[in-house]
Design a protein around this motif. Structure first.
Motif, PDB file in Angstrom:
ATOM      1  N   ILE A  69       0.847  -1.202   0.000  1.00  4.99           N
ATOM      2  CA  ILE A  69       0.000   0.000   0.000  1.00  4.99           C
ATOM      3  C   ILE A  69       0.879   1.248   0.000  1.00  4.99           C
ATOM      4  O   ILE A  69       0.575   2.252  -0.658  1.00  4.99           O
ATOM      5  CB  ILE A  69      -0.947   0.007   1.222  1.00  4.99           C
ATOM      6  CG1 ILE A  69      -1.834  -1.239   1.199  1.00  4.99           C
ATOM      7  CG2 ILE A  69      -1.799   1.263   1.238  1.00  4.99           C
ATOM      8  CD1 ILE A  69      -2.654  -1.399  -0.055  1.00  4.99           C
ATOM      9  N   TRP A  70       1.984   1.191   0.733  1.00  4.31           N
ATOM     10  CA  TRP A  70       2.904   2.336   0.769  1.00  4.31           C
ATOM     11  C   TRP A  70       3.405   2.674  -0.633  1.00  4.31           C
ATOM     12  O   TRP A  70       3.539   3.841  -0.996  1.00  4.31           O
ATOM     13  CB  TRP A  70       4.070   1.994   1.692  1.00  4.31           C
ATOM     14  CG  TRP A  70       4.984   3.142   2.005  1.00  4.31           C
ATOM     15  CD1 TRP A  70       4.690   4.477   1.950  1.00  4.31           C
ATOM     16  CD2 TRP A  70       6.333   3.055   2.458  1.00  4.31           C
ATOM     17  NE1 TRP A  70       5.776   5.229   2.337  1.00  4.31           N
ATOM     18  CE2 TRP A  70       6.801   4.373   2.658  1.00  4.31           C
ATOM     19  CE3 TRP A  70       7.190   1.992   2.734  1.00  4.31           C
ATOM     20  CZ2 TRP A  70       8.088   4.648   3.101  1.00  4.31           C
ATOM     21  CZ3 TRP A  70       8.460   2.267   3.182  1.00  4.31           C
ATOM     22  CH2 TRP A  70       8.902   3.574   3.369  1.00  4.31           C
ATOM     23  N   TRP A  73       1.389   3.934  -5.194  1.00  6.46           N
ATOM     24  CA  TRP A  73       1.401   5.042  -6.147  1.00  6.46           C
ATOM     25  C   TRP A  73       2.528   4.926  -7.158  1.00  6.46           C
ATOM     26  O   TRP A  73       2.494   5.563  -8.211  1.00  6.46           O
ATOM     27  CB  TRP A  73       1.434   6.381  -5.421  1.00  6.46           C
ATOM     28  CG  TRP A  73       0.054   6.704  -4.913  1.00  6.46           C
ATOM     29  CD1 TRP A  73      -0.454   6.433  -3.688  1.00  6.46           C
ATOM     30  CD2 TRP A  73      -1.005   7.318  -5.665  1.00  6.46           C
ATOM     31  NE1 TRP A  73      -1.766   6.835  -3.617  1.00  6.46           N
ATOM     32  CE2 TRP A  73      -2.126   7.384  -4.813  1.00  6.46           C
ATOM     33  CE3 TRP A  73      -1.109   7.820  -6.956  1.00  6.46           C
ATOM     34  CZ2 TRP A  73      -3.343   7.932  -5.221  1.00  6.46           C
ATOM     35  CZ3 TRP A  73      -2.307   8.366  -7.368  1.00  6.46           C
ATOM     36  CH2 TRP A  73      -3.410   8.413  -6.512  1.00  6.46           C
ATOM     37  N   PRO A  99       4.140   9.857  -0.229  1.00  6.36           N
ATOM     38  CA  PRO A  99       3.961   8.721   0.674  1.00  6.36           C
ATOM     39  C   PRO A  99       5.266   8.244   1.290  1.00  6.36           C
ATOM     40  O   PRO A  99       5.277   7.751   2.423  1.00  6.36           O
ATOM     41  CB  PRO A  99       3.336   7.639  -0.221  1.00  6.36           C
ATOM     42  CG  PRO A  99       3.584   8.076  -1.622  1.00  6.36           C
ATOM     43  CD  PRO A  99       3.655   9.564  -1.587  1.00  6.36           C
ATOM     44  N   PRO A 133      -6.679   4.578   2.793  1.00  6.13           N
ATOM     45  CA  PRO A 133      -6.001   5.047   1.578  1.00  6.13           C
ATOM     46  C   PRO A 133      -6.273   4.161   0.363  1.00  6.13           C
ATOM     47  O   PRO A 133      -6.281   4.649  -0.769  1.00  6.13           O
ATOM     48  CB  PRO A 133      -4.517   5.029   1.958  1.00  6.13           C
ATOM     49  CG  PRO A 133      -4.413   4.089   3.096  1.00  6.13           C
ATOM     50  CD  PRO A 133      -5.698   4.237   3.852  1.00  6.13           C
ATOM     51  N   THR A 134      -6.518   2.868   0.598  1.00  8.94           N
ATOM     52  CA  THR A 134      -6.767   1.975  -0.541  1.00  8.94           C
ATOM     53  C   THR A 134      -8.093   2.316  -1.214  1.00  8.94           C
ATOM     54  O   THR A 134      -8.181   2.398  -2.453  1.00  8.94           O
ATOM     55  CB  THR A 134      -6.768   0.513  -0.074  1.00  8.94           C
ATOM     56  OG1 THR A 134      -5.575   0.248   0.667  1.00  8.94           O
ATOM     57  CG2 THR A 134      -6.822  -0.436  -1.267  1.00  8.94           C
ATOM     58  N   THR A 137      -7.750   5.759  -2.941  1.00  3.23           N
ATOM     59  CA  THR A 137      -6.977   5.646  -4.184  1.00  3.23           C
ATOM     60  C   THR A 137      -7.858   5.116  -5.315  1.00  3.23           C
ATOM     61  O   THR A 137      -7.828   5.630  -6.442  1.00  3.23           O
ATOM     62  CB  THR A 137      -5.762   4.721  -3.976  1.00  3.23           C
ATOM     63  OG1 THR A 137      -4.901   5.284  -2.981  1.00  3.23           O
ATOM     64  CG2 THR A 137      -4.983   4.534  -5.269  1.00  3.23           C
ATOM     65  N   ALA A 158      -1.395   6.883   1.962  1.00  4.28           N
ATOM     66  CA  ALA A 158      -0.769   5.591   1.698  1.00  4.28           C
ATOM     67  C   ALA A 158       0.521   5.418   2.499  1.00  4.28           C
ATOM     68  O   ALA A 158       0.983   4.293   2.719  1.00  4.28           O
ATOM     69  CB  ALA A 158      -0.481   5.434   0.204  1.00  4.28           C
ATOM     70  N   CYS A 219      -6.414  -1.936  -6.627  1.00  2.44           N
ATOM     71  CA  CYS A 219      -6.930  -1.545  -5.307  1.00  2.44           C
ATOM     72  C   CYS A 219      -7.839  -2.625  -4.735  1.00  2.44           C
ATOM     73  O   CYS A 219      -7.756  -2.943  -3.536  1.00  2.44           O
ATOM     74  CB  CYS A 219      -7.690  -0.224  -5.420  1.00  2.44           C
ATOM     75  SG  CYS A 219      -6.686   1.167  -5.971  1.00  2.44           S
TER      76      CYS A 219
END
Length: 482
Positions: A69-70, A73, A99, A133-134, A137, A158, A219
């Protein structure tokens, strides 16, 4: 050993009473293991080893998803053609740097979280938090047209996944004996780091099968994985009642000059891994796009082709860097963390020269990059990933070894010296992880500045990175090689 359920706690035999000053440092209320002493060899072989490895396995799982997840992007930017989203290459480097920055900063409070809430409890909470954040996004990617600031806010969230590394490493550090810390920390970190190439591989599969217009599939995949990891942590992990990465330890460790030096070295190893992990796909994308368009405005077909070519390669470097981290920890257990770190930086300097030479040759050659130039660029990057992974493991091995040596001068019983060493090691793991993460921010900002220069290439940034590796090798040799 302590065996636990939600309602009972069996005290460990032969470990003696805990120092009273440790009793107020943590207050987890469920699934608590008391009086854990990994240096008790008899208890370790009698069952503590199985308990430690079970917690390690689920710690790796939760940290792995957090890393994905980090770095999500770094994949999303491949789904963002400028004609649709309106962002330049420089904008996208900022988008992946945010992030990185947030995750680096959060590593300090996340280090203390296991002491306040327990390793199991925090693994559950931090995993559930990543749902936010997921989902955002997903929503933002399927609704283009929002400002860069909006994208930066969501990308920043994220960064919560980056904090998971510090809490996971601090937790696992307390479970394993000194003789196995390099292996255990290397495996835990490597299993987490591999979340970077895995999310990129998921992105590749989506682009290859559905094109670069379906980012929501990535996602959705991670919403399922987050649920699995969080449930697994709840069912299989435990809390320790003497986690000691507390605010006092965080302040005390900063008074040790070696702590700052190790943090700087971690900028060169982990900072390189996460910085290049986020940026490698974008560098490749720009290289392929320039070759396809010759500097003209790209068509949608050219943009999609460049994204696919980049995705096919980008995951390889982080994958090898994640796997080599485990080997780096094991090698450091045998050879010594400082020795391995010195040679790691020497190798990284050589790889930096290779990347710089290839990038410079591409700059002065008209048209698309030649096969030799691409081989030098990609091969140099892969070597940087491999070596940064080894260096990640060796630098983290240096942390508990450093404070085990310093603990000999601490007054008190063996248990008190062990508790102090564990406390300092846990605190420095968080601080070094945070500072190392900032190295990833600097790499992305350096690449952004380099692309904005007159040459519109990354060559200037590669020169700076290479010089840093040379300096880090010299610093390690002078400070720690003894």
């Amino acid at each position: 050993m302590s065996t636990t359920t939600a309602t009972t706690t069996v005290p460990s035999a032969g470990t003696g009473p805990r120092p009273s000053r440790l009793r107020t440092l943590t207050a987890p209320r469920k699934r608590v293991i008391r009086d854990w002493d990994p240096e008790d060899t008899a208890a370790w072989e009698a069952g503590n080893k199985a308990v430690a490895r079970r917690n390690l396995a689920w710690s790796v799982a939760t940290e792995h998803v957090g890393f994905s997840i980090w770095s999500i992007w770094s994949v999303m930017v491949l789904f963002m053609p400028q004609a649709v989203y309106g962002f330049t290459a420089a904008d996208k480097f900022v988008l992946v740097a945010v992030p990185t920055l947030v995750g680096a900063v959060l590593r300090v409070p996340y280090t203390m979280a296991t002491a306040c809430f327990g390793g199991r409890n925090w693994a559950i909470v931090s995993g559930i938090a990543l749902l936010v954040p997921t989902v955002l996004t997903w929503w933002l990617m399927v609704n283009p047209g929002h400002s860069l600031a909006t994208f930066l806010v969501v990308a920043g969230l994220a960064g919560l996944g980056g904090g998971n590394f510090a809490s996971s490493m601090t937790n696992i550090n307390a479970y394993f004996p000194q003789r196995m810390k390099g292996w255990a920390l290397g495996l835990n970190a490597g299993g987490g780091n591999i979340g970077v190439p895995v999310v990129q591989l998921v992105g590749l599969l989506v682009i290859a099968t559905l094109g670069n217009r379906c980012p929501e599939v990535v996602c959705a995949t991670y919403l399922v994985l987050l649920a699995v990891a969080s449930i697994g942590a709840a069912v299989f992990m435990d809390n320790l009642d003497h986690q000691t990465a507390n605010p006092k330890a965080m302040l005390e460790v900063l008074r040790h000059a070696d702590a700052w030096v190790i943090s700087l070295l971690y900028v060169g190893t982990f900072g390189s891994f996460i910085g290049f992990g986020f940026a490698f796909g974008q560098v490749l994308n720009q290289t392929f796009l320039a070759g396809l368009t010759g500097g003209a405005t790209p068509t949608p077909a050219q943009t999609a082709a460049a994204s696919l070519h980049a995705a096919q390669i980008a995951f390889v470097g982080p994958l090898l860097g994640s796997l080599s981290r485990v080997w780096g920890g094991r090698l450091a257990d045998r050879r010594g963390g400082a020795v391995v770190t010195v040679w790691t930086f020497v190798g990284m300097a050589v790889a930096g020269v290779l990347v710089t030479t290839a990038a410079r040759a591409d700059d002065v050659t008209k048209g698309a990059a030649t096969g030799v130039q691409l081989t030098g660029l990609i091969g140099g990057f892969v070597l940087l990933f491999l070596l940064s992974g080894i260096g990640n493991g060796s630098v983290y091995k240096m942390i508990p070894a450093l404070f085990e040596a310093k603990a000999a001068a601490v007054p008190g019983s063996r248990l008190e010296r062990t508790a102090w060493s564990r406390s300092m090691s846990g605190a420095l793991i968080g601080i070094a992880g945070a500072i190392g993460g900032l190295g990833g921010v600097l790499i992305n900002l350096g690449l952004r500045a380099s692309y904005q220069g007159a040459a519109h290439s990354a060559t200037a940034a590669f020169v700076v990175f290479t010089l840093f590796y040379v300096g880090a090798a010299v610093l390690t040799k002078v400070r720690f090689r003894r």
